[in-house]
Design a protein around this motif. Sequence first.
Motif, short mmCIF file in Angstrom:
data_model
loop_
_atom_site.label_atom_id
_atom_site.label_comp_id
_atom_site.label_asym_id
_atom_site.label_seq_id
_atom_site.Cartn_x
_atom_site.Cartn_y
_atom_site.Cartn_z
N UNK A 203 0.83 -1.20 0.00
CA UNK A 203 0.00 0.00 0.00
C UNK A 203 0.87 1.25 0.00
N UNK A 204 1.91 1.24 0.81
CA UNK A 204 2.81 2.40 0.88
C UNK A 204 3.51 2.63 -0.45
N UNK A 205 3.98 1.57 -1.09
CA UNK A 205 4.67 1.70 -2.36
C UNK A 205 3.73 2.20 -3.46
N UNK A 206 2.47 1.80 -3.40
CA UNK A 206 1.49 2.17 -4.42
C UNK A 206 1.07 3.64 -4.32
N UNK A 207 0.86 4.13 -3.10
CA UNK A 207 0.22 5.43 -2.91
C UNK A 207 1.18 6.61 -2.79
N UNK A 220 13.90 5.04 10.21
CA UNK A 220 14.96 4.21 9.64
C UNK A 220 15.40 4.71 8.27
N UNK A 221 14.44 5.23 7.50
CA UNK A 221 14.76 5.74 6.16
C UNK A 221 13.60 6.58 5.66
N UNK A 222 13.92 7.63 4.92
CA UNK A 222 12.92 8.46 4.25
C UNK A 222 13.30 8.54 2.79
N UNK A 223 12.36 8.31 1.90
CA UNK A 223 12.67 8.41 0.48
C UNK A 223 11.48 8.06 -0.38
N UNK A 224 11.68 8.12 -1.68
CA UNK A 224 10.64 7.73 -2.63
C UNK A 224 10.41 6.23 -2.53
N UNK A 225 9.25 5.74 -2.98
CA UNK A 225 9.02 4.29 -2.97
C UNK A 225 10.14 3.51 -3.66
N UNK A 226 10.62 4.02 -4.80
CA UNK A 226 11.67 3.31 -5.52
C UNK A 226 12.96 3.27 -4.74
N UNK A 236 16.88 -3.53 8.60
CA UNK A 236 15.45 -3.53 8.92
C UNK A 236 14.62 -3.17 7.69
N UNK A 237 15.00 -2.11 6.99
CA UNK A 237 14.24 -1.68 5.81
C UNK A 237 14.27 -2.77 4.74
N UNK A 238 15.44 -3.39 4.56
CA UNK A 238 15.55 -4.45 3.55
C UNK A 238 14.63 -5.62 3.86
N UNK A 239 14.48 -5.95 5.14
CA UNK A 239 13.64 -7.07 5.51
C UNK A 239 12.17 -6.74 5.62
N UNK A 240 11.86 -5.47 5.87
CA UNK A 240 10.47 -5.08 6.11
C UNK A 240 9.73 -4.68 4.84
N UNK A 241 10.41 -3.99 3.93
CA UNK A 241 9.75 -3.49 2.73
C UNK A 241 9.92 -4.49 1.59
N UNK A 242 8.85 -5.17 1.25
CA UNK A 242 8.91 -6.15 0.17
C UNK A 242 9.52 -7.46 0.63
N UNK A 243 9.64 -8.38 -0.30
CA UNK A 243 10.20 -9.70 -0.01
C UNK A 243 11.69 -9.71 -0.30
N UNK A 244 12.46 -10.35 0.57
CA UNK A 244 13.90 -10.41 0.39
C UNK A 244 14.42 -11.77 0.87
#
Length: 373
Positions: A203-207, A220-226, A236-244
Motif C-alpha cells: 500500500x505504501x509503495x502504491x500510494x 529508519x529511512x525516508x525516500x521515494x518508494x523506488x 530492517x528496511x531491507x527485511x520489512x519493505x517487500x520480499x527479500x
Amino acid sequence: MASAPQPLVEFRGVEKRYGGGTRPAVAGLDLTVAKGEFLTLLGPSGSGKTTTLMMLAGFETPTAGDIMLDGRSLAKQPPHKRNMGVVFQNYALFPHMSVSQNLAFPLSVRGMRTQDIAARVDEALALVRLDGLGHRRLDALSGGQRQRVALARALIFEPDLVLMDEPLGALDRQLREKLQAEIKRIQRALGLTIVYVTHDQSEALTLSDRIVVFADGAVQQIGSPQSIYEHPANAFVAGFVGENNGLAGTVTARDGDVCEVRLDGGEAIRATAIGNIAPGARVVTTIRPEHVGMDNGIDSYCNRLDARVDELVYHGDHSRIRATLPGGATLTICAPRGRGIEPAEALPIGWCADRCFAFPADDWVEDPLGDAQ
C-alpha cells in the motif's frame, strides 16, 4: 530552476514518552511534509507511526519538541482548531445519521448556511462516486462505501491536511486496491496534502510520493518508494519493505563498496556493503526474488550458482520458486510466465553485486512485521 516544495508540516525534535517508560514511543523526530505531498508513515505495530499521526492531529501531546503547521506552532491548538480531516479504519461515522447527514455535520458545526451545505454535500458525494446515495443509512452500505463516506466527510470542509490511519485495513484485498486508486485520484485532483499510516508495504509503495519507515520509535529511512525498495538504508528496511532473501555468511574481502562474502554453505558471492563492514564480519546478504536471474541470462552476472528446485507456486502472471543452494541455504525466485520448471530440477541462477546488499548480521530481523500482520 524549480523552487523546492513549500513545507506545510514540520516536526522539530519531537519526542513522545508514555508514563515512566525508558524507551520513547517516538524519539527525536525531524520531518517535513510538503504541500500537496502524499507522505506515508510505514512500520510494524509499536514502531511510532500512529503516535506520530496522533500528535499531528492533536490527540496526543509531544513530550518534547514542536510541530508546525504552515509556519505556526500547534502546541496550543486543540484538535478541532487544526483544520485537519481524519479518516480511521473503523470509519468513525454516526450510525443514526444518513450519508448526507454525516457529511453535513462538520459543515453545520462550522456555521455554514443550509443551502450551501446541501451543495457541498452533493459535490462530496460526486467526488467519492456515491451520487444518489445521500439518503441511505450506513447499515445499508458496504464496507467500501462506508469508507468512501468517511473520506468524503474528511474532505468536505476543505481541510489544510488530511490524516489517514490504516483506513483500508478492514477491507478485502480487491476492494482495498480499488480504494487505493480512488484515494490517489482524489489526492491528485484536489492537490491534497495527505499523511497516511499503514503497516502494509504494498500500500505504501502504491500510494506514496515519499515513505517514512519507522521502527522502535525512530525513523529508519525516508525516500521515494523506488529508493526505499531498491536501496534500503539498513537491514530492517531491507527485511520489512517487500520480499527479500537473507543469506548469512562472513566477509572475506572488501574493495570500496563491494565485499566478497563466503556464505555459511560455502558459496562465494559479491555484494554491496552497507555500513562499516570489514573482513571477518558476520553479515546477512539480501537479494530480492525478482533480481535473481535464471538459465542463460546469468552469463553477465558476477554471482553464478547452481540451485535445486524444491517447490513451485503458481501466481498467474508469474511463479514463485523455492530453491536450495548446494550448501543448504534456501531462497525464493520470481520466475516469468511460460518458463516450465519441475521440482528437483537443477537450476543455474545468478545476480549482480549492485542488487545484493550485505548488512551486519546482528541488524537482520527475520520477521520484522511482528504482530502487525
